[in-house]
Design an enzyme around this catalytic site. Structure first.
Site, PDB file in Angstrom:
ATOM      1  N   TYR A 143       0.818  -1.233   0.000  1.00 38.97           N
ATOM      2  CA  TYR A 143       0.000   0.000   0.000  1.00 38.97           C
ATOM      3  C   TYR A 143       0.844   1.272   0.000  1.00 38.97           C
ATOM      4  CZ  TYR A 143      -0.202  -0.136   5.299  1.00 38.97           C
ATOM      5  OH  TYR A 143       0.039  -0.167   6.635  1.00 38.97           O
ATOM      6  N   GLU A 144       0.166   2.363  -0.119  1.00 34.39           N
ATOM      7  CA  GLU A 144       0.831   3.678  -0.173  1.00 34.39           C
ATOM      8  C   GLU A 144       1.810   3.747  -1.350  1.00 34.39           C
ATOM      9  OE1 GLU A 144      -0.515   5.638   2.099  1.00 34.39           O
ATOM     10  OE2 GLU A 144       0.592   7.393   1.406  1.00 34.39           O
TER      11      GLU A 144
END
Lengths: 594, 594
Positions: free
Chosen positions: A441-442
């Site tokens: 993620y991110e």
């Protein structure tokens, strides 16, 4: 049950001894006002208690029970509500926030240590302050005074939490193709309609309100990334007087079933003409995201360290407790049926790998945080520009390298337990499952690596990169006459020379083939990471050598640095060879022949 | 839902084209009787159907539901009973079994391919035939005629399954300290009392009986590994006429809660004066285990390949379906909102890494299986001795390297999916969780690496190792004049020279420090593995080059071999450097300072 103790000694070593944060804080008025070593120490002590006593004990049960969606309401596992209250009563949501709205204005170098503790103790919970802080950061920079007055104080104080709503089912990495719409109302607000997925803590029962920052497209927006705007969309509308009003048109479609971070709610969020307010300018949504991106990405790297530290601590306990077989050099505890597995070279290799990667990562994230703080708090334009360059360069490395190494560490920490590492009760396998998301993620680690070599190096002709290399070389120069440092400086020199060569090689290759950047990116980032850790270990070894005789801590520091230098740093050699394997061999197979 | 299709083309390539199994089969009477290429092909086809149509569809639900203990009974997930019946009705339990008792007597080279399919489709289920086959193998070699007559036919036919009961709570790697007792009865049987843990499929509702092979100590047994005996302990006692009699005194204490392979029952087994019969001689238990160990360990390596292949297939599908961003070289599908992610170099790098590691592993396990078959089926004593040496040497590498690379592959296969890789419905994260156990059980990969460098190389002065190197060098010699092979042969030569040097380095170092073996073992095994895969790719490239023009399959083979050679093989360089980092840096830290 697994236990977690915040690594305060190492954190203080970094802040006070290696990076001498107090000197920097004293130089910057906005920091000098709020923090010095004593204050920082007190904050670290208190944070350690919350992490160890409040959050860590909820971690295993949180994983087993998970967060549930019941009649449209997100129900957190037992104990989370109380922990949230303790957390917000303690003012922890406010730690890095803007003092104008009730924040404490603390520097990231300190906040990062606190984050590591919370994430290390309980990553599912730790995501909550992380997301809220990220949302506040964006609002603080891009929100109107009215929006800031209305929302920030309650977010810093805790009753309201924040969420970031970017991803859609068909649009993850490629946000340019999102479909969520924002239609302007006469009163200056917008009606937001669309579906967002993977929304961490998009809803829950711990806060009174959830403030969503939602990416959406205005009716006349240009296509692609330049047509995205950012909107503040509260779960519950806020009246003029600041009290809570009617529910907004937001709802949770479902919660994802995940590999890990199971106590955190990962929501499908539906917006059905939900009322929102523009943050930043029209079509400036991606810019607004980037404001908080560097902080969040450093934060994700820190999540990795937290989980790896937790895994390390429990693996060390197990290695000292578990009796199995004898040392290769003969019985060490003849009175027992077997020796503790700590005597085995390979168990030590695993533990030292974890230790070195975690200490290296902690140092590197603190180093990156130093640049974030410089950029935010300095009044010197040149210093700010330099800091911005450095943080641009380093952020993708912190995010990726610290999470890649964290996976390696938690896998090793599981392996130390043998068969018991596979059993949930011991907690080691949860850390593997939890930490796995940090590589995804991110911005996936693949995307980070493209960001590094493409946007942060190639796009500016290596200007930021040059700054970093000059800094390392200047450090090396200060140590040339320090004979005791030779064992760390010589390998660092070789690694830096290799990194410079490799960068030139890729830049040259990329002239002829646009695929060469992407073909080299992941391994290139890792070469950058191993070289950077070598720099970190060299810096901390300077301090440790000076104090070697005073307490075992410094001897241990040097031992870890030696292990890193001899057994992990050489990885850059093969990684560089792989880069030089080039892009062509990736494109021999037709897509339908895979 | 994830799908699985058995990689029949690659399996046939290995059997028929690279290793020319039919020639070997024709030379060995016991094989010539039962198998030729046509029979093998038919078996592969049928196995592919079972794997794809029967086992794969149960894999996701099996993970979600898990196997449960209800009122002392182990209840398998829906569909498992029916699958078990299909499996045993098809004669699959009998595949590698002794024809004297109803087995089909097939060679491991073929059985291994079938195992890969079953494990790849559903590892939880696949463990069942694996454990049963292992138990049968031991019984077949060490059991009395009476025991074999009584038990083997029903195990090959399927109504009875097998389990291996080794580990105890305090004794995993170190079996010498087990506490389970065996007390002789007047009728020649023994009363077995103790608790075993981690017993895979120790009980379940799919078979009528479970035949446990239990390690225990006789009253007068010497201490340590030389005082262990092996006993056959049925769940339900078998009458003289072969019918099922009373329940034996065995019970399931609990089922473990695990990270993965959740549909398989991992039992705590209690034996309370359970009736058992000695297998092999008194105190010869470990010997009896070793009989099946090589097969089981090769089987675990094959589990890794199966899971990696499954992950690869689904990652390829996703990479061709998922539209996100544009190719670095410009729009490839301008009519769509974005290009399939297959256009991105880093996605291809991940897929090719999986592909190369899986193909390399498949070839290497088939190569090891060839030696197992030679040892079992040859009538030539010298040939048998040679084969035994080779299989001793290679087994720990197959077990460890194929499972380490399988973890890397499944992690990559999850990463290709981005955020969706973390979501359970997509199936990729399950493969990571399932495959993780393969690095741990059947002797951790750390223990395997000690076995390789300690017992299989150092202990015999490198005799087995020399055989292997001579074989590779002889192969290299046959290709020296083949210019097209230079791109594979030259790197192989360099890798082999490095492996020989490194082995000498470790042997020399180990003279002075008993810890040096353990300090180098894991990375040494990996160097051995990468070098061996290079040998495998070189062998298959010889065939592929000859047929390059005929079908894309061969071109793809060469492309994968090139990718491996350029981008993965160089890993041995850093691994060798790490080995040369030595043992000292592992022992600077005191145990209480970790």
């Amino acid at each position: 049950m697994p236990e977690y103790t915040a690594p305060l000694r190492d954190m203080r070593f970094l802040l006070n001894e290696v990076f001498e944060a107090d000197k920097m804080w004293a130089e910057m008025p906005r920091l000098a006002e709020v923090v010095d070593t004593e204050t920082a120490d007190a904050i670290l002590e208190e944070a350690a208690k919350i992490a160890g006593d409040v959050l860590a004990p909820l971690n295993r049960d949180g994983d087993e029970v998970g967060t549930k969606l019941v009649d449209g309401e997100v129900i957190t596992p037992k104990g989370f509500k109380e922990a949230y209250k303790t957390f917000s009563d303690g003012g922890w949501f406010a730690l890095g926030g803007n003092p104008e709205f009730g924040g404490m204005g603390m520097p990231k170098m300190l906040v990062g240590q606190v984050e590591e503790m919370m994430q290390g103790a309980n990553m599912s919970f730790g995501l909550m302050p992380m997301l809220t802080a990220g949302a506040c950061l964006s609002m603080n920079v891009h929100g109107s005074q009215e929006l800031k007055d209305k929302y920030l104080p309650n977010m810093y104080a805790g009753p309201w939490s924040g969420a970031m709503d970017l991803t859609e089912p068909h649009a993850g990495t490629d946000l340019g193709i999102i479909r969520t719409k924002a239609e302007p109302n006469a009163d200056g607000s917008y009606n937001i309609t669309g579906t967002k997925i993977f929304i961490t803590w998009g809803d829950h029962d711990m806060a009174e309100n959830v403030i969503h920052l939602v990416l959406a497209k205005l009716p006349d927006a240009p296509s692609g990334p330049k047509g995205i705007s950012l909107f503040l969309v509260p779960k519950i509308l806020v009246n003029e007087d600041g009290s809570l009003g009617e529910a907004n048109n937001t709802s949770v479609g479902s919660l994802e079933h995940k590999m890990g971070i199971k106590a955190s709610a990962t929501c499908v969020m539906n917006f059905d003409n939900a009322k929102g307010w523009l943050l930043g300018g029209e079509n400036k949504g991606l810019n607004c995201m980037f404001t908080m991106m560097n902080y969040e990405r450093v934060g994700v790297g820190i999540q990795g360290i937290g989980a790896a530290e937790n895994s390390y601590q429990n693996a060390v306990t197990y290695a000292n407790d578990r009796l199995q077989s004898r040392s290769p050099t003969g019985k060490q505890q003849p009175e027992k049926a077997a020796d503790p597995i700590m005597v085995h070279p390979d168990v030590r290799r695993m533990l030292l790998t974890m230790r070195a990667l975690t200490e290296g990562g902690r140092a590197f994230s603190a180093y990156a945080a130093k640049w974030l703080d410089t950029s935010k708090f300095t009044d010197d334009e040149n210093q700010k520009k330099h800091a911005d360059s450095m943080i641009s360069l380093l952020t993708p490395v912190v995010k990726s390298f610290l999470t890649d190494t964290a996976l390696e560490s938690t896998i090793a920490g599981q392996q130390v337990f043998g068969g018991h590492g596979f059993i949930r009760e011991w907690g080691q396998e949860q850390l593997v499952r939890d930490v796995r998301i940090t590589q995804i993620y991110e911005g996936t680690n693949g995307i980070q690596s493209l960001d590094l070599i493409g946007r942060k190096i190639a796009a500016n002709g290596g200007a930021f990169f040059k700054l970093y290399i000059e800094e390392i070389n200047a450090f090396i120069a200060t140590q040339e006459s320090n004979e005791k440092m030779a064992e760390f400086i010589n390998p660092l020199k070789a690694a830096v020379a290799n990194l410079v060569d490799l960068t030139e090689w890729v830049m040259e290759k990329a002239q002829g083939n646009a695929n060469e950047i992407g073909a080299s990116s992941v391994e290139f980032l890792q070469v950058f990471g191993y070289t950077s850790f070598s720099y970190m270990f060299a810096m901390s070894s300077v301090v440790a050598l000076e104090k070697e005789g005073s307490e075992p801590f410094y001897k241990n520091k040097l031992a870890t640095a030696r292990f890193y230098t001899k057994r992990l740093l050489p990885r850059y050699i093969s990684l560089s060879e792989a880069v030089k394997g080039g892009a062509d061999c990736l494109f021999e197979l037709e897509a339908d022949q895979f």
